[in-house]
Design an enzyme around this catalytic site. Structure first.
Site, PDB file in Angstrom:
ATOM      1  CG  ASN A 167      69.212  37.004  45.560  1.00 46.41           C
ATOM      2  OD1 ASN A 167      68.200  37.544  45.139  1.00 46.41           O
ATOM      3  ND2 ASN A 167      69.221  36.272  46.663  1.00 46.41           N
TER       4      ASN A 167
ATOM      5  CB  THR B 180      67.150  31.613  47.182  1.00 46.25           C
ATOM      6  OG1 THR B 180      65.904  32.126  47.648  1.00 46.25           O
ATOM      7  CG2 THR B 180      67.390  30.237  47.753  1.00 46.25           C
ATOM      8  CD  GLU B 181      66.013  36.940  49.157  1.00 48.98           C
ATOM      9  OE1 GLU B 181      65.271  37.913  48.983  1.00 48.98           O
ATOM     10  OE2 GLU B 181      66.657  36.402  48.229  1.00 48.98           O
ATOM     11  CG  ASN B 182      64.409  30.657  50.768  1.00 48.78           C
ATOM     12  OD1 ASN B 182      65.122  31.010  49.837  1.00 48.78           O
ATOM     13  ND2 ASN B 182      63.560  29.656  50.659  1.00 48.78           N
ATOM     14  N   GLY B 183      68.010  30.717  52.213  1.00 52.67           N
ATOM     15  CA  GLY B 183      69.037  29.798  52.682  1.00 52.67           C
ATOM     16  C   GLY B 183      69.491  28.712  51.743  1.00 52.67           C
TER      17      GLY B 183
END
Length: 215
Positions: free
Chosen positions: A28, A51-54
């Site tokens: 990430n 990426t933490e938004n999916g």
């Protein structure tokens, strides 16, 4: 210890980080400077970006005709997708982060202590807007947490310090720091200088308020 005559540019820092990421790693990249690392990963490395938004399988930053307003990273930067990319709910994304499934995360920072404590979501200044995002989850959940930042503030103060004075993101989590003038390794309760750029070890030691050891 490696020494070069000139400071590293942001692109050179990104190249250095990208080259150090292990082949086949799940990674990430935080917002800001770390995002640029995606532009220097090679196909042969087989690195999968999260990426933490999916999204898994994020490619380099999008430019020109490759920009798709619906395809962005967590920092709202347009990105590309690689073959085999997948998309999912952000709750599942955070479960990946918290569950120890990421090999490396690369984050920005306001401060790092000699013990690897990280502060990167708030300076504590009155009126400053906090930006937590997924930093706390990444810092503790990833198997290795690296930081990419400028070493000194605009006032010339070192961001590598004895103890944090800013609100904490994670304790004892940072193992490597990439800056424009030096790369540091934090291990065995010591701060090792792996390389210097545009500065001698002696000059660096005089400007950073922690004990440094040549790697």
């Amino acid at each position: 210890m490696t020494i070069t005559e000139a400071k590293l540019t942001r692109d050179e820092m990104a190249q250095l980080v990208a080259a150090d990421i292990p082949a086949g790693a799940f990674v990430n990249l935080g917002i800001g400077q770390p995002t640029n690392v995606s532009n220097y990963l090679t196909k042969e490395q087989g690195v999968t970006l999260h990426t933490e938004n999916g999204m898994l399988g994020m490619g380099p930053v999008a430019t020109g005709e490759d920009i798709d307003a619906d395809l962005i990273n967590a920092g709202k930067i347009p990105v590309t997708q690689l073959p085999g990319a997948s998309f999912f709910h952000h709750a599942d994304s955070f479960a990946m982060m918290r569950g120890g499934h990421l090999d490396v995360c690369v984050l920005g920072a306001f401060q790092i202590s000699k013990d690897g404590d990280l502060a990167n979501w708030h300076t504590g200044a009155e009126g400053a807007i906090p930006a937590v995002g997924g930093a706390m989850d990444l810092a503790i959940g990833a198997k290795a947490t690296w930081v990419m930042m400028s070493l000194f503030t605009k006032a010339g103060e070192s961001k590598l310090v004895e103890a944090l004075s800013y609100p904490v993101t994670g304790l004892g989590c940072v193992s490597r720091i990439y800056t424009e003038v030096a790369v540091f390794e934090l291990r065995d309760a010591k701060v090792f200088v792996r390389s210097t750029h545009g500065i001698s070890f002696e000059e660096l030691a005089a400007k950073v308020p922690v004990e440094l050891t040549q790697a």
